[in-house]
Design an enzyme around this catalytic site. Sequence first.
Site, PDB file in Angstrom:
ATOM      1  N   GLY A  56       0.786  -1.236   0.000  1.00  0.00           N
ATOM      2  CA  GLY A  56       0.000   0.000   0.000  1.00  0.00           C
ATOM      3  C   GLY A  56       0.811   1.274   0.000  1.00  0.00           C
ATOM      4  N   TRP A  58       2.245   2.822  -2.623  1.00  0.00           N
ATOM      5  CA  TRP A  58       1.835   3.699  -3.722  1.00  0.00           C
ATOM      6  C   TRP A  58       0.449   4.285  -3.478  1.00  0.00           C
ATOM      7  CZ3 TRP A  58       3.612   2.411  -9.343  1.00  0.00           C
ATOM      8  CH2 TRP A  58       5.018   2.311  -9.368  1.00  0.00           C
ATOM      9  N   ASP A  76      -4.803  -6.420  -5.282  1.00  0.00           N
ATOM     10  CA  ASP A  76      -3.637  -7.296  -5.120  1.00  0.00           C
ATOM     11  C   ASP A  76      -4.116  -8.681  -4.706  1.00  0.00           C
ATOM     12  OD1 ASP A  76      -1.048  -8.468  -3.956  1.00  0.00           O
ATOM     13  OD2 ASP A  76      -0.411  -6.542  -4.784  1.00  0.00           O
ATOM     14  N   ASP A  92      -7.140 -11.353  -8.448  1.00  0.00           N
ATOM     15  CA  ASP A  92      -6.061 -11.635  -9.390  1.00  0.00           C
ATOM     16  C   ASP A  92      -6.330 -10.841 -10.668  1.00  0.00           C
ATOM     17  OD1 ASP A  92      -4.022 -12.595 -10.879  1.00  0.00           O
ATOM     18  OD2 ASP A  92      -4.702 -14.685 -10.918  1.00  0.00           O
ATOM     19  N   ASP A 117       2.958  -1.894 -10.255  1.00  0.00           N
ATOM     20  CA  ASP A 117       4.279  -2.160  -9.677  1.00  0.00           C
ATOM     21  C   ASP A 117       4.419  -3.642  -9.355  1.00  0.00           C
ATOM     22  OD1 ASP A 117       6.809  -1.578  -8.752  1.00  0.00           O
ATOM     23  OD2 ASP A 117       6.132  -1.149  -6.710  1.00  0.00           O
ATOM     24  N   LYS A 157       6.043  -1.117 -14.263  1.00  0.00           N
ATOM     25  CA  LYS A 157       7.417  -1.575 -14.066  1.00  0.00           C
ATOM     26  C   LYS A 157       7.713  -2.686 -15.067  1.00  0.00           C
ATOM     27  CE  LYS A 157       8.364  -4.002 -10.370  1.00  0.00           C
ATOM     28  NZ  LYS A 157       8.635  -4.320  -8.950  1.00  0.00           N
TER      29      LYS A 157
END
Length: 841
Positions: A56, A58, A76, A92, A117, A157
């Site tokens: 958490g 971000w 998540d 998911d 990320d 990312k």
Amino acid sequence: MGKKGKVGKSRRDKFYHLAKETGYRSRSAFKLIQLNRRFQFLQKARALLDLCAAPGGWLQVAAKFMPVSSLIVGVDLVPIKPLPNVVTLQEDITTERCRQALRKELKTWKVDVVLNDGAPNVGASWVHDAYSQAHLTLMALRLACDFLARGGSFITKVFRSRDYQPLLWIFQQLFRRVQATKPQASRHESAEIFVVCQGFLAPDKVDSKFFDPKFAFKEVEVQAKTVTELVTKKKPKAEGYAEGDLTLYHRTSVTDFLRAANPVDFLSKASEIMVDDEELAQHPATTEDIRVCCQDIRVLGRKELRSLLNWRTKLRRYVAKKLKEQAKALDISLSSGEEDEGNEEDSTAGTTEQPSKEEEEEEQLNQTLAEMKAQEVAELKRKKKKLLREQRKQRERVELKMDLPGVSIADEGETGMFSLRTIRGQQLLEEVTQGDMSAADTFLSDLPRDDIYVSDVEDDGDDTSLDSDLDPEELAGVRGHQGLRDQKRVRLTEVQDDKEEEEEEENPLLVPLEEKAVLQEEQANLWFSKGSFAGIEDDADEALEISQAQLLFESQRKGRQQQLPQTLPSCLKTEIMSPLYQDEAPKGTEASSGTEAATGLKGEEKDGISDSDSSSSSEEEESWEPVRGKKRSRGPKSDDDGFEIVPIEDPAKHRILDPEGLALGAVIASSKKAKRDLIDNSFNRYTFNEDEGELPEWFVQEEKQHRIRQLPIGKKEMEHYRKRWREINARPIKKVAEAKARKKRRMLKRLEQTRKKAEAVVNTVDISEREKVAQLRSLYKKAGLGKEKRHVTYVVAKKGVGRKVRRPAGVRGHFKVVDSRMKKDQRAQQRKEQKKKHKRK
């Protein structure tokens, strides 16, 4: 066997500690902060979706930088601890269930920013881990295309691998700007980079192959280029030389150089300039340096090339002037030839030319008349505009009730014979009061002139006759006195001119209500009554110091004036200088001696200049006084008369001695034998004749410490003088003592004023006791009397006492408990700060 290092602790860098201090859940929060600082995508976002958001960090950054009423959703696989104003989902991102949950939360909203990320569980092999991360990024992009608004941003990312370029190509098809960056918070050894995609195009339909890993990461066979394809078939054309130019050496003439449109380009191509024209070669601008520079232009520098360009400019001016003269001469010759031919022509030709001449004269006359009419019309328009402008001004003045309707603007000026506004000075006023003296002047001009006016030229003739009568020495003395007298006259005339200028500036018709001295004093009082001078005005000691300084300055100046005549020889006072002093003295008094004459002149100058401005008087004093001081301060000087003026020698300055020097001085002053022995003992084996700076500093310091001869001074004497020196050093300097005294006097004065105000408050009957106490407290606070520093008592704690310490017996007020540990910690902190300072330097 080698020892394995602690991997976990070594990864705790400064961003790890910063995250702990600031309250972020992960160090990766600083990556998003740095990305947002560069691209500014969080400030304008109203809805945000964070994929792979655990734990958490971000989400915390997004909640901090986004507007308060924004919608923030985090997804998540693992649960996320609740955050204020943040919606978290445990799903998911690769499944359809996650998409349905997001639609349920967002409803009809479209998000402005999508963050990713996420990274898979790594550890198997690098190739597998890189592919898994690229696949996860592709799934995040699929969700972003479903929920991202037009113009939105997608930050993800990516691992650097062979799948990076295909991902980058897909991003470029869907977004307007794609940039790859690596923030400072990302570790250097990590293979991660962040791709910032801005300006989502939001196509109506996206090909499903973009999100298929088999198609997106499919290897494309690149056909290898053969050797024949790599070799260029056509040879490029050689550049650098002009076509048909077979030589590199170009010789040109000076006429071509003068005719060139671009002289700089001409010099870059030319190698030599031939001065083929004899007239240009003999020109004064064609120097030997120019001829040498023209022989080889390729080796010239910027300065020489600039000189050639200047030479070209001068020659062009010379040639142009010459051509103009030739053209004028040619015109004159042609006109004379035409006249001769005209005389020889027949009368028939003259009759044919007469009508043409008459037509030209008539046409010229019509043109002149048209120009005169145009000028007259323009003048009438100008007068009309001026009249309309004056009428408009008059109408405005009448509307504003500034003037009466019957009064015109033309009557405002003073056109009468007796205009007082024209009188601007004393001289004009005297002319008006005297009247017209022209008749008297004519009467005096008719009278015979008995008086003869001697001009300055005749005076000069008298001087020449005087030079022939006197000896050279006497003549030099007379000339010196005459020069001094002229200087005095110039100064007095300057003062009179200043007076006349002031009188001209003032209007003589205006009578001042007060005298000038009273008016100046009132202006000074008005200036010093400002708030910035309030503190100076209240301090009586400041005024006392100023008055004492003025008295001291006056006494010193009078002393210098009295000392100057005493230093002169008696013959200089009586015989030679007496005429000069008589000239300087006032007209109504006679000087008994040279000194009295000098003082009389001083008084006259002061009285004469007192009415003028203070700045001019101070400038006169500054310009006269230093000249006298310089004559006294320097060595003996001989005047033009041959007399030597003996200066007053200033006493020698005293040296400040240390205790050792004072003790040695006492020994030297006590007896001659001790002085002689001390001088003899100064020549010893420790005495060397090295110059300062020959030996290194550390060597000199060591020699002073270990190789020094003991002085013949007892311990008691040294201790006595050291004690005396300490007492002298303990005394404050004069300025500090005066400042402390002034401060104390101000405080006492302020205390007295506050005491009077406090008595008035206490004697007031209309207010209550509580209000009296409040007013008294505010009075003492404004006076600065209630700002006493709180006294702190330090108590040294003993071992085993613990944290809570009771008040010791006999200790009153505020106290602080200290121990040896605290002292050591403070010293360690000071050492760290010193090291940091040295590192910065």
